[in-house]
Enzyme design. Structure first.
Site, PDB file in Angstrom:
ATOM      1  N   ARG A  90       0.820  -1.208   0.000  1.00  0.00           N
ATOM      2  CA  ARG A  90       0.000   0.000   0.000  1.00  0.00           C
ATOM      3  C   ARG A  90       0.851   1.255   0.000  1.00  0.00           C
ATOM      4  NH1 ARG A  90      -3.682  -0.248   4.811  1.00  0.00           N
ATOM      5  NH2 ARG A  90      -5.022  -1.343   3.352  1.00  0.00           N
ATOM      6  N   TYR A  91       2.005   1.167   0.636  1.00  0.00           N
ATOM      7  CA  TYR A  91       2.876   2.333   0.787  1.00  0.00           C
ATOM      8  C   TYR A  91       4.088   2.167  -0.136  1.00  0.00           C
ATOM      9  CZ  TYR A  91       0.254   3.294   5.099  1.00  0.00           C
ATOM     10  OH  TYR A  91      -0.718   3.564   6.020  1.00  0.00           O
ATOM     11  N   ARG A  94       7.303   0.085   1.766  1.00  0.00           N
ATOM     12  CA  ARG A  94       7.156  -1.022   2.703  1.00  0.00           C
ATOM     13  C   ARG A  94       5.979  -1.907   2.306  1.00  0.00           C
ATOM     14  NH1 ARG A  94       5.696   3.844   4.201  1.00  0.00           N
ATOM     15  NH2 ARG A  94       4.206   4.298   5.853  1.00  0.00           N
ATOM     16  N   CYS A 103      -3.401 -17.842  14.773  1.00  0.00           N
ATOM     17  CA  CYS A 103      -3.059 -16.934  15.864  1.00  0.00           C
ATOM     18  C   CYS A 103      -3.105 -17.704  17.182  1.00  0.00           C
ATOM     19  CB  CYS A 103      -4.055 -15.780  15.958  1.00  0.00           C
ATOM     20  SG  CYS A 103      -4.184 -14.823  14.445  1.00  0.00           S
ATOM     21  N   CYS A 107      -9.037 -12.854  18.260  1.00  0.00           N
ATOM     22  CA  CYS A 107      -9.609 -11.653  18.841  1.00  0.00           C
ATOM     23  C   CYS A 107     -10.941 -11.388  18.159  1.00  0.00           C
ATOM     24  CB  CYS A 107      -8.687 -10.461  18.597  1.00  0.00           C
ATOM     25  SG  CYS A 107      -6.977 -10.852  18.961  1.00  0.00           S
ATOM     26  N   CYS A 110     -11.034  -8.673  15.422  1.00  0.00           N
ATOM     27  CA  CYS A 110     -10.059  -8.755  14.316  1.00  0.00           C
ATOM     28  C   CYS A 110     -10.608  -8.192  13.010  1.00  0.00           C
ATOM     29  CB  CYS A 110      -9.656 -10.209  14.112  1.00  0.00           C
ATOM     30  SG  CYS A 110      -8.423 -10.410  12.834  1.00  0.00           S
ATOM     31  N   ARG A 112      -9.075  -8.833  10.260  1.00  0.00           N
ATOM     32  CA  ARG A 112      -8.623  -9.741   9.207  1.00  0.00           C
ATOM     33  C   ARG A 112      -9.266 -11.122   9.332  1.00  0.00           C
ATOM     34  NH1 ARG A 112      -2.484  -8.670   9.064  1.00  0.00           N
ATOM     35  NH2 ARG A 112      -2.710  -6.566   8.252  1.00  0.00           N
ATOM     36  N   ASP A 270     -11.772  -0.567  13.391  1.00  0.00           N
ATOM     37  CA  ASP A 270     -12.235  -0.468  12.005  1.00  0.00           C
ATOM     38  C   ASP A 270     -13.684  -0.907  11.874  1.00  0.00           C
ATOM     39  OD1 ASP A 270      -9.825   0.423  10.913  1.00  0.00           O
ATOM     40  OD2 ASP A 270      -9.042  -1.627  10.870  1.00  0.00           O
ATOM     41  N   ASP A 307      -7.326   3.975  10.158  1.00  0.00           N
ATOM     42  CA  ASP A 307      -6.922   3.296   8.934  1.00  0.00           C
ATOM     43  C   ASP A 307      -8.065   3.544   7.947  1.00  0.00           C
ATOM     44  OD1 ASP A 307      -5.196   1.835   7.355  1.00  0.00           O
ATOM     45  OD2 ASP A 307      -4.876   0.301   8.889  1.00  0.00           O
ATOM     46  N   LYS A 314      -3.006   4.746   7.036  1.00  0.00           N
ATOM     47  CA  LYS A 314      -3.228   5.300   8.368  1.00  0.00           C
ATOM     48  C   LYS A 314      -3.148   6.818   8.335  1.00  0.00           C
ATOM     49  CE  LYS A 314      -1.025   1.181  10.175  1.00  0.00           C
ATOM     50  NZ  LYS A 314      -0.718   0.612   8.829  1.00  0.00           N
TER      51      LYS A 314
HETATM   52  C1  LIG Z   1       0.136  -0.415   8.750  1.00  0.00           C
HETATM   53  C2  LIG Z   1       0.630  -0.874   7.477  1.00  0.00           C
HETATM   54  C3  LIG Z   1       1.974  -0.720   7.137  1.00  0.00           C
HETATM   55  C4  LIG Z   1       2.985  -0.088   8.058  1.00  0.00           C
HETATM   56  O1  LIG Z   1       2.682   1.230   8.318  1.00  0.00           O
HETATM   57  P1  LIG Z   1       3.672   2.113   9.208  1.00  0.00           P
HETATM   58  O2  LIG Z   1       2.964   3.402   9.349  1.00  0.00           O
HETATM   59  O3  LIG Z   1       4.961   2.205   8.472  1.00  0.00           O
HETATM   60  O4  LIG Z   1       3.847   1.389  10.512  1.00  0.00           O
HETATM   61  C5  LIG Z   1       2.367  -1.158   5.914  1.00  0.00           C
HETATM   62  N1  LIG Z   1       1.505  -1.720   5.040  1.00  0.00           N
HETATM   63  C6  LIG Z   1       0.198  -1.865   5.342  1.00  0.00           C
HETATM   64  C7  LIG Z   1      -0.708  -2.478   4.339  1.00  0.00           C
HETATM   65  C8  LIG Z   1      -0.282  -1.456   6.570  1.00  0.00           C
HETATM   66  O5  LIG Z   1      -1.573  -1.616   6.866  1.00  0.00           O
HETATM   67  S1  SF4 Z   2      -6.205  -9.253  15.727  1.00  0.00           S
HETATM   68 FE1  SF4 Z   2      -6.719 -10.899  14.253  1.00  0.00          FE
HETATM   69  S2  SF4 Z   2      -4.751 -11.378  13.250  1.00  0.00           S
HETATM   70 FE2  SF4 Z   2      -4.262 -10.238  15.126  1.00  0.00          FE
HETATM   71  S3  SF4 Z   2      -3.905 -11.831  16.677  1.00  0.00           S
HETATM   72 FE3  SF4 Z   2      -6.073 -11.214  16.845  1.00  0.00          FE
HETATM   73  S4  SF4 Z   2      -7.175 -12.690  15.536  1.00  0.00           S
HETATM   74 FE4  SF4 Z   2      -5.009 -12.797  14.983  1.00  0.00          FE
END
Ligand SMILES: *Cc1c(COP(=O)(O)O)cnc(C)c1O
Ligand code: SF4
Length: 386
Positions: A90-91, A94, A103, A107, A110, A112, A270, A307, A314
């Protein structure tokens, strides 16, 4: 089998257990199990003090999860921003590398869920194409191992991944995103630390949400990581009835610093399928930051971020400290709501415009020419009566 692996196996997870232990109606328990399975390991379970407490809310399935079943599964568009399986890019510099769907605890909030739980949600077959993507994309200098929880991998598997990434010359730093120090601190063994520290610089971001999660066990885990030269950060999620008040967050942040964990982010919860009952107002988040800045160590203050839905990344939010700003000055208020005026400085970003006059540009277009005045006074602090 290592202790932590046995503890994962001993987790509360079945419909029968949900009914018996938590008094959830059978049909609801079945629906919840179908939606997002439970996994509460014996360590985290032992932190529950009473039904509905902040620990319980984070791990025990709740029928409210079934109420917003129409909400987005992937509000951050992580999948749309995935050029190859297991990578979200996305960035510019990174990338997120999803290495497992497992996991140490599931949670309930979550974001995801679509990726977490079943083994087939993140395929290990995707690892090779992910490595190749990281190798080919020389702009990536920071790789974040995520999932699921990367520390669910065995030491051997984790080392293989770290080794392969460290061999890529343009990758400067490796980050691990893991909840294990908080939810299953027994995972942080000396052997694990010895593996990770071979691949420095490695950073680890963990995920504590409530002061009760700071225990002798989790403190030891974080200290072991720090002793291995791994800077540990914390990403907290702001959640209703868990940590949505200033005193709780301040206590958590101060306790984290004591175990050498540096608060990094505080996220708005989120808008995710099954987790909307955790959402708070933005004002509550601002109030929490307001209560930290100036009132306690700057080190204890995370960045409060949203986010952005749709994959915007973010975006930081701050209480409003700027009451007025123009080319000549800025008027600010401090943490005690006292007001200060501070002279602005002139430079290329803030030329002193004494005369704006249109001049003829090329092709008959009008251009604005700014005349800069070079005489500039140094800024000085000026206190105004509040
Ligand atoms: C949060 C995130 C990052 C890292 O973001 P930083 O601000 O550098 O900590 C990188 N890629 C994705 C997709 C993210 O959600
Ligand atoms: S937030 Fe989601 S991905 Fe992260 S530890 Fe909890 S269940 Fe696993």
């Amino acid at each position: 089998m290592e202790l932590w692996q046995q503890m994962v196996r001993d987790s509360v997870h079945s419909v029968d257990q949900l009914v018996e232990r938590f008094g959830i109606e059978r049909q609801t328990a079945e629906d919840l199990d179908e939606f997002f399975q439970a996994r509460i390991n014996p360590y985290y379970l032992s932190l529950i003090r009473y039904p509905g407490d902040p620990i319980w809310l984070q791990c025990v399935p709740n029928k409210k999860e079934l109420e917003d079943i129409g909400a987005e599964e992937d509000p951050l568009m992580e999948d749309a921003m995935s050029p190859v399986p297991n990578i979200t890019h996305r960035y510019p510099d990174r990338a997120l590398f999803l290495v497992t769907s497992q996991c140490g605890l599931y949670c309930r909030f979550c974001t995801r869920k679509r990726k977490v739980g079943d083994y087939d949600k993140i395929s290990m077959k995707g690892l090779e194409s992910a490595f190749r993507y990281l190798e080919q994309h020389t702009e990536i200098r920071d790789v974040i191992l995520s999932g699921g929880d990367p520390l669910m991998l065995t030491d051997i598997m984790l080392e293989k991944i770290l080794q392969r990434i460290r061999a890529i010359p343009h990758i400067e730093i490796i980050r691990i995103g893991s909840k294990m120090p908080c939810v299953l601190p027994q995972r942080i063994t000396q052997r694990l630390c010895d593996v990770i520290k071979k691949y420095h610089p490695v950073y680890l971001n963990t995920h504590f949400n409530h002061p009760w999660e700071i225990t002798p066990e989790s403190s030891k885990a974080c200290e072991m990581l720090a002793n291995a030269g791994i800077p540990v950060g914390n990403q907290m999620v702001l959640m209703k009835n868990v940590n949505d008040d200033p005193a709780t967050v301040k206590e958590l942040m101060q306790k984290l610093l004591k175990i050498r964990v540096r608060p990094y982010y505080m996220y708005m919860a989120d808008e995710t399928k099954g987790a909307n009952h955790f959402r708070t107002s933005i004002e509550t988040g601002i109030e929490i930051i307001e209560n930290l800045r100036g009132h306690t160590s700057g080190l204890a203050i995370p960045h409060f971020v949203i986010d952005a839905p749709g994959g915007g990344g973010k975006i930081p939010l701050l209480p409003n400290y700027v009451l007025h700003k123009d080319n000549e000055k800025i008027v600010l208020r401090n943490f005690k709501h006292k007001i200060y005026s501070y002279k602005n400085y002139h430079d290329r970003n803030n030329p002193e415009l004494v005369n704006l006059k249109p001049v003829d540009g090329k092709n008959g277009k009008q251009k604005i020419k700014a005349i800069k005045v070079t005489k500039v006074k140094l800024p000085r602090m000026e206190k105004i009566k509040a």
